[in-house]
Design a protein around this motif. Sequence first.
Motif, PDB file in Angstrom:
ATOM      1  N   MET A 157     103.982 -65.197 -74.371  1.00 16.75           N
ATOM      2  CA  MET A 157     104.127 -66.642 -74.184  1.00 16.75           C
ATOM      3  C   MET A 157     104.587 -66.992 -72.769  1.00 16.75           C
ATOM      4  N   GLU A 158     104.310 -66.142 -71.807  1.00 14.32           N
ATOM      5  CA  GLU A 158     104.711 -66.399 -70.429  1.00 14.32           C
ATOM      6  C   GLU A 158     103.534 -66.157 -69.488  1.00 14.32           C
ATOM      7  N   SER A 159     103.382 -67.061 -68.524  1.00 11.25           N
ATOM      8  CA  SER A 159     102.299 -66.923 -67.555  1.00 11.25           C
ATOM      9  C   SER A 159     102.838 -67.160 -66.154  1.00 11.25           C
ATOM     10  N   ALA A 160     101.948 -67.031 -65.184  1.00 11.58           N
ATOM     11  CA  ALA A 160     102.332 -67.210 -63.781  1.00 11.58           C
ATOM     12  C   ALA A 160     102.420 -68.680 -63.385  1.00 11.58           C
ATOM     13  N   LEU A 161     102.168 -69.591 -64.323  1.00 14.92           N
ATOM     14  CA  LEU A 161     102.269 -71.015 -64.036  1.00 14.92           C
ATOM     15  C   LEU A 161     103.697 -71.371 -63.632  1.00 14.92           C
ATOM     16  N   LEU A 162     103.849 -72.025 -62.475  1.00 17.99           N
ATOM     17  CA  LEU A 162     105.172 -72.393 -61.970  1.00 17.99           C
ATOM     18  C   LEU A 162     105.469 -73.860 -62.263  1.00 17.99           C
ATOM     19  N   PRO A 163     106.754 -74.239 -62.283  1.00 21.40           N
ATOM     20  CA  PRO A 163     107.096 -75.651 -62.458  1.00 21.40           C
ATOM     21  C   PRO A 163     106.387 -76.507 -61.408  1.00 21.40           C
ATOM     22  N   GLY A 164     105.817 -77.617 -61.858  1.00 19.32           N
ATOM     23  CA  GLY A 164     105.087 -78.492 -60.945  1.00 19.32           C
ATOM     24  C   GLY A 164     103.613 -78.175 -60.850  1.00 19.32           C
ATOM     25  N   GLU A 165     103.164 -77.066 -61.472  1.00 15.26           N
ATOM     26  CA  GLU A 165     101.756 -76.684 -61.428  1.00 15.26           C
ATOM     27  C   GLU A 165     101.054 -77.038 -62.741  1.00 15.26           C
ATOM     28  N   MET A 166      99.740 -77.126 -62.630  1.00 12.61           N
ATOM     29  CA  MET A 166      98.903 -77.395 -63.793  1.00 12.61           C
ATOM     30  C   MET A 166      97.650 -76.533 -63.705  1.00 12.61           C
ATOM     31  N   ALA A 167      97.283 -75.898 -64.807  1.00 14.82           N
ATOM     32  CA  ALA A 167      96.052 -75.111 -64.850  1.00 14.82           C
ATOM     33  C   ALA A 167      94.873 -76.071 -64.980  1.00 14.82           C
ATOM     34  N   VAL A 168      93.958 -76.049 -64.025  1.00 11.86           N
ATOM     35  CA  VAL A 168      92.846 -77.000 -64.031  1.00 11.86           C
ATOM     36  C   VAL A 168      91.530 -76.369 -64.477  1.00 11.86           C
ATOM     37  N   SER A 169      91.428 -75.038 -64.413  1.00 13.65           N
ATOM     38  CA  SER A 169      90.196 -74.384 -64.867  1.00 13.65           C
ATOM     39  C   SER A 169      90.430 -72.885 -64.986  1.00 13.65           C
ATOM     40  N   ALA A 170      89.478 -72.228 -65.646  1.00 13.38           N
ATOM     41  CA  ALA A 170      89.498 -70.766 -65.752  1.00 13.38           C
ATOM     42  C   ALA A 170      88.090 -70.257 -65.499  1.00 13.38           C
ATOM     43  N   PHE A 171      88.010 -69.083 -64.881  1.00 15.74           N
ATOM     44  CA  PHE A 171      86.707 -68.498 -64.546  1.00 15.74           C
ATOM     45  C   PHE A 171      86.521 -67.183 -65.295  1.00 15.74           C
ATOM     46  N   PHE A 172      85.384 -67.075 -65.989  1.00 12.81           N
ATOM     47  CA  PHE A 172      85.037 -65.877 -66.752  1.00 12.81           C
ATOM     48  C   PHE A 172      83.799 -65.244 -66.107  1.00 12.81           C
TER      49      PHE A 172
END
Length: 311
Positions: A157-172
């Motif tokens: 349940m932990e990722s590299a996302l930092l406070p103030g950031e938002m995941a906008v897309s993912a690439f496969f």
Amino acid sequence: MKPPPFDYHGPVTLDEALGVLAETGPDGKVLAGGQSLIPLLNMRLAAPAHLVDINRLPGLDTIEAGPGGVRVGALARHAAVERSAAAAAVQPLLGQALRLVAHPVIRNRGTVVGSLVHADPSAEMPAVLALLGGSVRLARRGGEREVPAEEFFTGPMESALLPGEMAVSAFFPALPGRSGTAFRELARRHGDYAMAGVAAAVTLDDDFRIAAARVACVSVGPVPVVVDVTAACGPRPAASVDWDAVAAAVLDRIEPEADIHATAEYRRHLTGVLAVRALRDAAREASEDPEASDASDASEASEASEGEEGA
């Protein structure tokens, strides 16, 4: 149960959303599909002071498929990606995995990127991203960065996302020609998280020998466990590979834990069985007519259903 109190924000542009996240820092949480976040709020396992609803933001529900791979926007629902013929043509593992995610009502609201950020080690999408060597694009006020899968998942349940950031897309990423994929898992009930699961990708060379083989295992570690089994397969045709021996190499790399659903040894046993099935079927898909693989999928689904009823 009711969620703890929070301030609700409904931005209508990405810049506005990133501005709110920058101001709220670690107290801000993004709401997209909400299929993981809302239960956590209701059970008081998460208590953000600010909830940033991004569902009004334009341009984040895209599914872009090209020769290099598939890029999925932050608001692309599981069901939309699952039904995308373009995405399936470029990276079939997406559809193979998404069919196993929860139930249709969940897939209609939940998002692929949201599942990645949630980083549940029992979930399918983190394993797919890790197996393919994909990445997640994170935006913040004033810039963005692309984080590879091997760095993105940092713990349960932990990722590299930092406070103030938002995941906008993912690439496969797409796989080379003569490649096949498969995803096999077993859950106590249909739609539950898997007690164990294995995603596999196999690539053949021009002589139809195993050129590359990798698996990603779920529910057996704090993050998806990726194992390169190319050496164990050897440069030989799939029909002559001892898949049980290859699966043994996978078992050397996992450290499952016991819980109320399964013992550690049972999870280890399941992972070995599922690794054999997934690798065998991925190799078959790489070398045979796609219709043969579809028939195998139907047969395996029937076997899994019978196994669940007898569990």
